[in-house]
Scaffold this active site. Sequence first.
Site, PDB file in Angstrom:
ATOM      1  N   ASN A  40       0.666  -0.655   0.186  1.00 31.65           N
ATOM      2  CA  ASN A  40       0.174   0.058  -0.214  1.00 31.65           C
ATOM      3  C   ASN A  40       1.099   0.791  -0.204  1.00 31.65           C
ATOM      4  OD1 ASN A  40      -1.107   1.941   0.563  1.00 31.65           O
ATOM      5  ND2 ASN A  40      -2.170   1.616   2.546  1.00 31.65           N
ATOM      6  N   LYS A  74      -0.073   4.399  -0.730  1.00 31.55           N
ATOM      7  CA  LYS A  74      -0.480   5.389   0.815  1.00 31.55           C
ATOM      8  C   LYS A  74      -0.433   6.656  -0.741  1.00 31.55           C
ATOM      9  CE  LYS A  74       0.400   3.226   4.844  1.00 31.55           C
ATOM     10  NZ  LYS A  74      -0.272   3.069   6.325  1.00 31.55           N
ATOM     11  N   HIS A  83      -9.538   0.919   4.585  1.00 31.63           N
ATOM     12  CA  HIS A  83      -8.579   0.863   5.574  1.00 31.63           C
ATOM     13  C   HIS A  83      -7.600   1.983   6.780  1.00 31.63           C
ATOM     14  CE1 HIS A  83      -4.185   2.095   6.603  1.00 31.63           C
ATOM     15  NE2 HIS A  83      -3.696   1.201   5.555  1.00 31.63           N
ATOM     16  N   GLU A 107      -6.916   4.554   7.981  1.00 33.18           N
ATOM     17  CA  GLU A 107      -6.595   5.772   7.425  1.00 33.18           C
ATOM     18  C   GLU A 107      -7.658   6.617   7.313  1.00 33.18           C
ATOM     19  OE1 GLU A 107      -2.905   5.325   5.459  1.00 33.18           O
ATOM     20  OE2 GLU A 107      -2.477   4.772   7.525  1.00 33.18           O
ATOM     21  N   GLU A 146      -5.393  -5.171  10.658  1.00 29.30           N
ATOM     22  CA  GLU A 146      -4.137  -3.621  10.653  1.00 29.30           C
ATOM     23  C   GLU A 146      -4.527  -3.183  12.216  1.00 29.30           C
ATOM     24  OE1 GLU A 146      -1.807  -2.877   6.796  1.00 29.30           O
ATOM     25  OE2 GLU A 146      -3.871  -2.036   7.020  1.00 29.30           O
ATOM     26  N   GLY A 158       2.519   1.992  11.126  1.00 31.46           N
ATOM     27  CA  GLY A 158       3.180   3.128  10.442  1.00 31.46           C
ATOM     28  C   GLY A 158       4.399   4.100  11.817  1.00 31.46           C
ATOM     29  N   SER A 190       3.428  -2.027   9.963  1.00 29.99           N
ATOM     30  CA  SER A 190       5.080  -2.166  10.523  1.00 29.99           C
ATOM     31  C   SER A 190       5.635  -3.477  10.208  1.00 29.99           C
ATOM     32  CB  SER A 190       5.298  -1.607  11.715  1.00 29.99           C
ATOM     33  OG  SER A 190       4.427  -0.389  12.016  1.00 29.99           O
TER      34      SER A 190
HETATM   35  C1  PEP Z   1      -0.412   0.067   6.672  1.00 31.05           C
HETATM   36  O1  PEP Z   1      -1.074   1.136   5.967  1.00 31.05           O
HETATM   37  O2  PEP Z   1      -1.354  -1.046   6.169  1.00 31.05           O
HETATM   38  C2  PEP Z   1       0.297  -0.618   6.649  1.00 31.05           C
HETATM   39  C3  PEP Z   1      -0.038  -1.757   7.789  1.00 31.05           C
HETATM   40  O3  PEP Z   1       1.336   0.299   7.003  1.00 31.05           O
HETATM   41  P1  PEP Z   1       3.034  -0.205   7.366  1.00 31.05           P
HETATM   42  O4  PEP Z   1       3.713  -0.857   7.150  1.00 31.05           O
HETATM   43  O5  PEP Z   1       3.940   1.769   7.317  1.00 31.05           O
HETATM   44  O6  PEP Z   1       2.355  -0.028   9.024  1.00 31.05           O
END
Ligand code: PEP
Length: 252
Positions: A9, A11, A95, A97, A167, A173, A213
């Site tokens: 992703n 973003k 997601h 976000e 998630e 992040g 992460s």
């Molecule tokens: C994501 O945005 O779905 C995600 C898991 O981000 P990150 O790997 O940066 O934590």
Amino acid sequence: MRRPFIAGNWKMNLDRASAVALAEELAEQAKRVDGVDLAICPPSVYLDAVAKAIAGSRVALGAQNMYHEGNGAFTGEISAAMLCDLGCKYVILGHSERRHVLGETDEAINKKVHAALDAGLAPIVCVGELLSERESGQTMDVIGRQFEGSLAGISAEQMATIVIAYEPVWAIGTGRVATPQQAEEVHLDLRKVIQQRYNESVAESVRIQYGGSVKPENAADLLGQPDIDGALVGGASLKADAFMGIVAGSKG
Ligand code: PEP
């Protein structure tokens, strides 16, 4: 046997040239990988360029969002048919976000899931708890609610084509990854929720990715868990070597 699935992703990152360069590099490196499905989800304005860069490769294209209506006066929105037209196979929906920054509800996500499926896209539906919810013992209540709300009215046949991404919001992040045990516990519970709502065979076939992460250094431990079928990768998907390092840690 579920085939591992690693999706990136991107973003709201990169520019056109760097998006194409990254996609080309991934397409090249993916030639040396087998037994795992790969997808990248660039910003929508770069979907077309990235589609060309990965054409004919083992890397599939996904979008980060879409709108549930087919067409019409919805300024700024993109339909499922438009994503299909650009060659998308997947679309990330719900997601964290979008849920927490942009206020997307389970009801809105549910409409998108139905529209995506109707158009032939495979949704990657994200669920996950806030840190405060985990600390107050509400993790599975929250995830169960998101699952039921986002996937209302989905048939067993449709469910088998959907990918779930667990998630935990506190791990996205932040560099603070869930332990393999924490993640596996939720994945197993999610599979039980799917089994209760549908049946054993659907529960066994749905792929549940972990996201939050994930990096090459922690991927093998996470992806080695029996109910973790891949990863949705944010930050580490912006560098070809890091993304392919995660792919190397998958069961494939
Ligand atoms: C994501 O945005 O779905 C995600 C898991 O981000 P990150 O790997 O940066 O934590």
